[in-house]
Design a protein around this motif. Structure first.
Motif, PDB file in Angstrom:
ATOM      1  N   GLY A   1       0.819  -1.206   0.000  1.00 47.85           N
ATOM      2  CA  GLY A   1       0.000   0.000   0.000  1.00 47.85           C
ATOM      3  C   GLY A   1       0.853   1.256   0.000  1.00 47.85           C
ATOM      4  O   GLY A   1       2.086   1.199   0.068  1.00 47.85           O
ATOM      5  N   PHE A   2       0.211   2.408  -0.087  1.00 54.66           N
ATOM      6  CA  PHE A   2       0.918   3.688  -0.211  1.00 54.66           C
ATOM      7  C   PHE A   2       1.574   4.075   1.106  1.00 54.66           C
ATOM      8  O   PHE A   2       0.980   3.950   2.180  1.00 54.66           O
ATOM      9  N   GLU A   3       2.793   4.558   1.021  1.00 52.14           N
ATOM     10  CA  GLU A   3       3.496   5.077   2.189  1.00 52.14           C
ATOM     11  C   GLU A   3       3.753   6.564   1.982  1.00 52.14           C
ATOM     12  O   GLU A   3       4.314   6.968   0.961  1.00 52.14           O
ATOM     13  N   ALA A   4       3.330   7.370   2.950  1.00 51.21           N
ATOM     14  CA  ALA A   4       3.440   8.822   2.814  1.00 51.21           C
ATOM     15  C   ALA A   4       4.878   9.297   2.861  1.00 51.21           C
ATOM     16  O   ALA A   4       5.229  10.309   2.247  1.00 51.21           O
ATOM     17  N   ASP A   5       5.730   8.576   3.600  1.00 53.17           N
ATOM     18  CA  ASP A   5       7.125   8.971   3.759  1.00 53.17           C
ATOM     19  C   ASP A   5       7.201  10.426   4.240  1.00 53.17           C
ATOM     20  O   ASP A   5       6.602  10.778   5.232  1.00 53.17           O
ATOM     21  N   ASP A   6       7.925  11.276   3.512  1.00 52.93           N
ATOM     22  CA  ASP A   6       8.082  12.665   3.953  1.00 52.93           C
ATOM     23  C   ASP A   6       7.124  13.614   3.243  1.00 52.93           C
ATOM     24  O   ASP A   6       7.292  14.828   3.285  1.00 52.93           O
ATOM     25  N   LYS A   7       6.115  13.053   2.549  1.00 53.82           N
ATOM     26  CA  LYS A   7       5.166  13.897   1.813  1.00 53.82           C
ATOM     27  C   LYS A   7       4.176  14.565   2.771  1.00 53.82           C
ATOM     28  O   LYS A   7       3.820  13.999   3.810  1.00 53.82           O
ATOM     29  N   ARG A   8       3.718  15.753   2.391  1.00 48.96           N
ATOM     30  CA  ARG A   8       2.722  16.468   3.205  1.00 48.96           C
ATOM     31  C   ARG A   8       1.335  15.968   2.812  1.00 48.96           C
ATOM     32  O   ARG A   8       0.663  16.544   1.965  1.00 48.96           O
ATOM     33  N   VAL A   9       0.917  14.902   3.445  1.00 46.04           N
ATOM     34  CA  VAL A   9      -0.328  14.221   3.089  1.00 46.04           C
ATOM     35  C   VAL A   9      -1.454  14.675   4.013  1.00 46.04           C
ATOM     36  O   VAL A   9      -1.289  14.755   5.231  1.00 46.04           O
ATOM     37  N   VAL A  10      -2.603  14.967   3.420  1.00 43.26           N
ATOM     38  CA  VAL A  10      -3.794  15.306   4.188  1.00 43.26           C
ATOM     39  C   VAL A  10      -4.638  14.038   4.342  1.00 43.26           C
ATOM     40  O   VAL A  10      -5.115  13.477   3.361  1.00 43.26           O
ATOM     41  N   THR A  11      -4.794  13.573   5.569  1.00 40.67           N
ATOM     42  CA  THR A  11      -5.639  12.415   5.851  1.00 40.67           C
ATOM     43  C   THR A  11      -7.100  12.856   5.924  1.00 40.67           C
ATOM     44  O   THR A  11      -7.415  14.049   5.817  1.00 40.67           O
ATOM     45  N   TRP A  12      -8.003  11.904   6.140  1.00 40.09           N
ATOM     46  CA  TRP A  12      -9.414  12.265   6.298  1.00 40.09           C
ATOM     47  C   TRP A  12      -9.621  13.136   7.530  1.00 40.09           C
ATOM     48  O   TRP A  12     -10.441  14.059   7.527  1.00 40.09           O
ATOM     49  N   ASP A  13      -8.855  12.870   8.583  1.00 41.22           N
ATOM     50  CA  ASP A  13      -8.936  13.726   9.769  1.00 41.22           C
ATOM     51  C   ASP A  13      -8.530  15.156   9.424  1.00 41.22           C
ATOM     52  O   ASP A  13      -9.115  16.117   9.922  1.00 41.22           O
ATOM     53  N   GLY A  14      -7.496  15.289   8.574  1.00 36.86           N
ATOM     54  CA  GLY A  14      -7.073  16.614   8.139  1.00 36.86           C
ATOM     55  C   GLY A  14      -8.155  17.321   7.346  1.00 36.86           C
ATOM     56  O   GLY A  14      -8.396  18.524   7.523  1.00 36.86           O
ATOM     57  N   TRP A  15      -8.843  16.567   6.464  1.00 33.43           N
ATOM     58  CA  TRP A  15      -9.953  17.150   5.716  1.00 33.43           C
ATOM     59  C   TRP A  15     -11.059  17.605   6.661  1.00 33.43           C
ATOM     60  O   TRP A  15     -11.651  18.677   6.461  1.00 33.43           O
ATOM     61  N   ARG A  16     -11.346  16.829   7.698  1.00 34.23           N
ATOM     62  CA  ARG A  16     -12.415  17.224   8.621  1.00 34.23           C
ATOM     63  C   ARG A  16     -12.073  18.541   9.313  1.00 34.23           C
ATOM     64  O   ARG A  16     -12.961  19.344   9.592  1.00 34.23           O
ATOM     65  N   ARG A  17     -10.790  18.760   9.583  1.00 36.99           N
ATOM     66  CA  ARG A  17     -10.396  20.046  10.180  1.00 36.99           C
ATOM     67  C   ARG A  17     -10.634  21.191   9.195  1.00 36.99           C
ATOM     68  O   ARG A  17     -11.104  22.271   9.578  1.00 36.99           O
ATOM     69  N   ILE A  18     -10.295  20.953   7.927  1.00 35.55           N
ATOM     70  CA  ILE A  18     -10.564  21.966   6.896  1.00 35.55           C
ATOM     71  C   ILE A  18     -12.068  22.210   6.775  1.00 35.55           C
ATOM     72  O   ILE A  18     -12.536  23.357   6.713  1.00 35.55           O
ATOM     73  N   ASP A  19     -12.829  21.130   6.745  1.00 37.51           N
ATOM     74  CA  ASP A  19     -14.287  21.194   6.616  1.00 37.51           C
ATOM     75  C   ASP A  19     -14.896  21.998   7.762  1.00 37.51           C
ATOM     76  O   ASP A  19     -15.729  22.895   7.547  1.00 37.51           O
ATOM     77  N   ASP A  20     -14.484  21.700   8.990  1.00 36.40           N
ATOM     78  CA  ASP A  20     -15.007  22.415  10.160  1.00 36.40           C
ATOM     79  C   ASP A  20     -14.669  23.898  10.086  1.00 36.40           C
ATOM     80  O   ASP A  20     -15.508  24.754  10.404  1.00 36.40           O
ATOM     81  N   PHE A  21     -13.444  24.205   9.665  1.00 36.20           N
ATOM     82  CA  PHE A  21     -13.015  25.602   9.566  1.00 36.20           C
ATOM     83  C   PHE A  21     -13.859  26.351   8.537  1.00 36.20           C
ATOM     84  O   PHE A  21     -14.307  27.482   8.790  1.00 36.20           O
ATOM     85  N   GLU A  22     -14.065  25.733   7.373  1.00 37.67           N
ATOM     86  CA  GLU A  22     -14.852  26.391   6.322  1.00 37.67           C
ATOM     87  C   GLU A  22     -16.292  26.625   6.768  1.00 37.67           C
ATOM     88  O   GLU A  22     -16.865  27.696   6.513  1.00 37.67           O
ATOM     89  N   MET A  23     -16.883  25.646   7.418  1.00 37.61           N
ATOM     90  CA  MET A  23     -18.277  25.797   7.849  1.00 37.61           C
ATOM     91  C   MET A  23     -18.402  26.850   8.941  1.00 37.61           C
ATOM     92  O   MET A  23     -19.363  27.627   8.948  1.00 37.61           O
ATOM     93  N   GLU A  24     -17.445  26.904   9.845  1.00 33.65           N
ATOM     94  CA  GLU A  24     -17.487  27.902  10.914  1.00 33.65           C
ATOM     95  C   GLU A  24     -17.317  29.306  10.339  1.00 33.65           C
ATOM     96  O   GLU A  24     -18.005  30.251  10.731  1.00 33.65           O
ATOM     97  N   THR A  25     -16.389  29.452   9.384  1.00 32.53           N
ATOM     98  CA  THR A  25     -16.181  30.756   8.739  1.00 32.53           C
ATOM     99  C   THR A  25     -17.418  31.171   7.947  1.00 32.53           C
ATOM    100  O   THR A  25     -17.817  32.337   7.963  1.00 32.53           O
ATOM    101  N   GLY A  26     -18.029  30.224   7.253  1.00 35.42           N
ATOM    102  CA  GLY A  26     -19.231  30.516   6.488  1.00 35.42           C
ATOM    103  C   GLY A  26     -20.404  30.906   7.374  1.00 35.42           C
ATOM    104  O   GLY A  26     -21.206  31.790   7.026  1.00 35.42           O
TER     105      GLY A  26
END
Length: 468
Positions: free
Chosen positions: A421-446
């Motif tokens: 399977g995929f290994e992130a290694d040193d890449k700046r990867v956004v997980t689903w948890d990371g997306w949820r943080r973005i999602d929460d921020f956008e909804m709160e700002t909106g």
């Protein structure tokens, strides 16, 4: 799966670490990678997770955020269409699915690397290029694609720099599909109706200063071949302070053909004829105008104008005549279709047609033969071309996912050896948890602005909020 982990998942806490524990504890024998987190990718994942009990599905997405055209292509005033995101979210929170955002095929990871890491790779990264008119002056600043205009008001990262010039009276849209009508509605509709949508703030500000009063919607063929749907047309006809003005000559002989049409086309044609017959009633001066024009093919672009060849139908094909017409065009929006790009040199890609060469979703080998490249699949517009709506994409993605299941069952696809399977290694990867943080921020700002969300358009800002 241990009862403790199962209980965690049932409570809805699908963190990346919990997912990893589940994946490791079950030692799945089948690993499938989906490249692209749009509708085709999520529908395929949904089918695979339901029908392959011992598989792990990883979704790799170029952007830090998921949902593709549902997020960046659906008109802001059509929020009901975006409800499908709820279904996609349930799929994404399945314990055997992992999301890797901000990972670009061909740049961050090669196709061959993915094929080494998975039993099957499904390409679903969509269509990101425009078909062009192939006319002189097409690269001038007042000629832009409808795709880019849609991306601009929908907040696709990078599109905020488009700056369309809305200071002129006339916009000419070349093309008569639903995207073209969406754009016309955004240009002519009341701004107040958009303020409670997720239209970007910079687009709302630009539209508030717009001087556009007339939108010409021009197509090569006639009313019976119009590509927009009845739902889109009804919305245009109901726009306040907007007159729809048809040309009666375009409808010569159309009424006599209505009874022979299939039901969807018949209903659409009847609505156009009714609107034609009603036009002029209750009209008031000073209102904006929506001007559908048929049987015109693009011929030339000049300053402030566009020249069209008058066409005639020959067996449903638009054939240019010697007659021409010029239309005022302070801004020209090209809406004649999308095409895909080849993200990796190892993809068997038809550059002329703009899609991946395949047979029923099974990708063909790069050597230009018609033999299938076992383990490599394609779904969505990347495999079919840009046709259909979300429901069409769902059916197609399910069909390709079933082919993957069938190939595994028949041993046409070898899953006997384990894959890492995929290994992130040193890449700046956004997980689903990371997306949820973005999602929460956008909804709160909106929420502070009376909107469902205020989209972040900077990738750097997305990564900061995601915590990577």
């Amino acid at each position: 799966m241990t009862s403790n982990l199962l209980n965690i998942c049932r409570r809805g806490f699908h963190t990346s670490s919990v997912r990893q524990q589940i994946i490791q504890s079950e030692t799945p024998t089948k690993r499938i990678c989906i490249v692209g987190a749009g509708p085709a990718g999520f529908y395929a994942a949904q089918y695979l997770l339901k029908n392959l009990g011992d598989c792990v599905v990883d979704i790799v997405e170029k952007l830090p955020v998921p949902f593709g055209l549902v997020r960046f292509g659906v008109a802001p005033d059509h929020p009901e269409v975006k409800n499908v995101i709820n279904t996609f979210t349930k799929t994404a929170e399945h314990p055997r699915l992992r999301f890797f955002g901000n990972v670009s095929l061909g740049t961050d990871v090669s196709l061959q690397e993915l094929r080494n890491q998975y039993h099957a790779v499904l390409l679903t990264y969509g269509s990101d290029q425009d078909r062009e008119l192939q006319l002189d002056n097409e690269q001038q600043s007042h000629v832009i694609s409808a795709r880019k205009f849609v991306a601009w008001y929908n907040g696709l990262p990078g599109a905020e720099h488009l700056e369309p010039d809305l200071s002129g009276r006339d916009v000419t849209i070349v093309g008569q599909g639903n995207v073209a009508v969406d754009v016309a509605r955004m240009l002519l509709g009341p701004l107040d109706a958009l303020k409670s949508t997720d239209t970007t703030e910079y687009a709302l500000e630009a539209l508030s200063r717009s001087q556009v009063e007339r939108v010409h919607l021009v197509g090569r063929r006639g009313p019976l071949q119009a590509a927009f749907t009845i739902k889109e047309l009804r919305e245009m006809l109901k726009l306040p302070n907007v007159q729809t003005r048809w040309r009666s000559d375009d409808f010569s002989g159309i009424a006599t053909q209505v009874e022979q049409l299939q039901r969807p086309r018949k209903r659409l044609t009847e609505l156009m004829l009714k609107s034609l017959n009603d036009q002029g009633k209750n009209s008031s001066p000073g209102t904006k105008q929506f001007l559908p024009i048929f049987l015109r093919a693009p011929k030339a672009i000049t300053e402030g104008e566009m020249e069209f060849s008058v066409t005639e139908l020959q067996q449903d094909a638009a054939v240019p005549t010697h007659a021409t017409e010029r239309l005022p065009a302070n801004l020209i929006l090209r809406s004649i279709g999308y095409k895909s790009s080849c993200a990796d040199a190892d993809i068997s890609f038809d550059s002329r047609q703009g899609y991946v060469r395949n047979r029923e979703g099974r990708v063909l080998k790069v050597d230009a033969t018609d033999s299938v490249d076992a383990g490599l699949y394609v779904a969505g517009w990347l495999g079919t071309g840009p046709t259909g709506v979300i429901l069409t994409t769902m059916s197609g993605a399910f069909a390709v996912a079933k082919n993957i299941c069938d190939d595994i069952a028949s041993n046409a696809l070898d899953t006997s050896s384990s894959k890492p399977g995929f290994e992130a290694d040193d890449k700046r990867v956004v997980t689903w948890d990371g997306w949820r943080r973005i999602d929460d921020f956008e909804m709160e700002t909106g929420k502070e602005k009376g909107k469902p969300r205020e989209k972040i358009v900077s990738i750097a800002e997305m990564l900061r909020i995601a915590g990577v």
